[in-house]
Scaffold this motif. Structure first.
Motif, mmCIF file in Angstrom:
data_model
loop_
_atom_site.group_PDB
_atom_site.id
_atom_site.type_symbol
_atom_site.label_atom_id
_atom_site.label_comp_id
_atom_site.label_asym_id
_atom_site.label_seq_id
_atom_site.Cartn_x
_atom_site.Cartn_y
_atom_site.Cartn_z
ATOM 1 N N UNK A 58 0.836 -1.190 0.000
ATOM 2 C CA UNK A 58 0.000 0.000 0.000
ATOM 3 C C UNK A 58 0.869 1.237 0.000
ATOM 4 N N UNK A 59 0.285 2.329 -0.427
ATOM 5 C CA UNK A 59 0.952 3.609 -0.440
ATOM 6 C C UNK A 59 -0.066 4.680 -0.086
ATOM 7 N N UNK A 60 0.332 5.609 0.768
ATOM 8 C CA UNK A 60 -0.579 6.634 1.249
ATOM 9 C C UNK A 60 0.034 8.008 1.068
ATOM 10 N N UNK A 61 -0.836 9.006 1.053
ATOM 11 C CA UNK A 61 -0.374 10.367 0.866
ATOM 12 C C UNK A 61 -1.348 11.322 1.544
ATOM 13 N N UNK A 62 -0.854 12.508 1.837
ATOM 14 C CA UNK A 62 -1.705 13.546 2.373
ATOM 15 C C UNK A 62 -1.965 13.411 3.859
ATOM 16 N N UNK A 63 -2.933 14.170 4.323
ATOM 17 C CA UNK A 63 -3.190 14.255 5.754
ATOM 18 C C UNK A 63 -3.793 12.986 6.338
ATOM 19 N N UNK A 64 -4.352 12.126 5.513
ATOM 20 C CA UNK A 64 -4.895 10.871 5.999
ATOM 21 C C UNK A 64 -3.828 9.817 6.229
ATOM 22 N N UNK A 65 -2.631 10.042 5.732
ATOM 23 C CA UNK A 65 -1.556 9.093 5.942
ATOM 24 C C UNK A 65 -1.319 8.906 7.432
ATOM 25 N N UNK A 66 -1.323 7.651 7.858
ATOM 26 C CA UNK A 66 -1.208 7.338 9.269
ATOM 27 C C UNK A 66 -2.537 7.204 9.976
ATOM 28 N N UNK A 67 -3.611 7.628 9.330
ATOM 29 C CA UNK A 67 -4.944 7.534 9.913
ATOM 30 C C UNK A 67 -5.877 6.670 9.087
ATOM 31 N N UNK A 68 -5.366 6.042 8.052
ATOM 32 C CA UNK A 68 -6.226 5.222 7.213
ATOM 33 C C UNK A 68 -5.500 3.962 6.792
ATOM 34 N N UNK A 69 -6.280 2.965 6.439
ATOM 35 C CA UNK A 69 -5.753 1.697 5.945
ATOM 36 C C UNK A 69 -6.588 1.279 4.741
ATOM 37 N N UNK A 70 -5.920 0.984 3.658
ATOM 38 C CA UNK A 70 -6.575 0.448 2.468
ATOM 39 C C UNK A 70 -6.370 -1.055 2.435
ATOM 40 N N UNK A 71 -7.430 -1.773 2.190
ATOM 41 C CA UNK A 71 -7.366 -3.219 2.074
ATOM 42 C C UNK A 71 -8.258 -3.667 0.928
ATOM 43 N N UNK A 72 -8.125 -4.928 0.559
ATOM 44 C CA UNK A 72 -8.955 -5.429 -0.534
ATOM 45 C C UNK A 72 -9.260 -6.899 -0.333
ATOM 46 N N UNK A 73 -10.343 -7.321 -0.930
ATOM 47 C CA UNK A 73 -10.761 -8.712 -0.934
ATOM 48 C C UNK A 73 -11.035 -9.069 -2.383
ATOM 49 N N UNK A 74 -10.106 -9.756 -3.003
ATOM 50 C CA UNK A 74 -10.236 -10.049 -4.423
ATOM 51 C C UNK A 74 -11.366 -11.028 -4.714
ATOM 52 N N UNK A 75 -11.698 -11.850 -3.741
ATOM 53 C CA UNK A 75 -12.829 -12.750 -3.919
ATOM 54 C C UNK A 75 -14.132 -11.976 -4.049
#
Length: 122
Positions: A58-75
């Motif tokens: 994952x890669x994050x940017x901006x003010x949300x960096x450190x306060x958000x998590x991106x995840x995915x479920x390919x199924x």
């Protein structure tokens, strides 16, 4: 045609957490880099982050960096944006996007959802 549908937005209080979802259809989801953006009238479109095809990077940017998590479920062909400690400045329309290597690594995405409104009250 690829379709991306965001959900999970709404009105929350400052300090709350929120998880947004984006369900994809009509495309090869597992081969796609998925990104999140947000847009406000004052700041325009802002890149929030992206997640690799397998979900291992994952890669994050901006003010949300450190306060958000991106995840995915390919199924489920779904990508998520979990946000914490929300502030009024996080109020925006949040969009998910689908792109492919290598353009998506340059934040050039091909398909976009309609967006979901997130409003954070003080």
């Amino acid at each position: 045609q690829v379709q991306l549908v965001e959900s999970g937005g709404g009105l929350v209080q400052a300090g709350d957490s929120l998880r947004l979802s984006c369900v994809a259809s009509g495309g090869t989801f597992s081969n796609a880099i998925m990104g999140w953006f947000r847009q406000t009238p004052g700041n325009g479109r802002e890149f929030v982050g992206r997640i690799s095809e397998s979900g291992t990077s994952t890669s994050y940017s901006g003010s949300l960096k450190g306060r958000c998590i991106i995840s995915r479920d390919n199924t489920k062909k779904t990508v998520y944006l979990h946000m914490e400690s929300l502030e009024p400045e996080d109020t925006a329309v949040y969009y998910c996007a689908m792109g492919f290597y290598p353009r998506a690594q340059l934040k050039e995405f091909d398909y976009w959802g309609q967006g979901t409104q997130v409003t954070v009250s003080s």
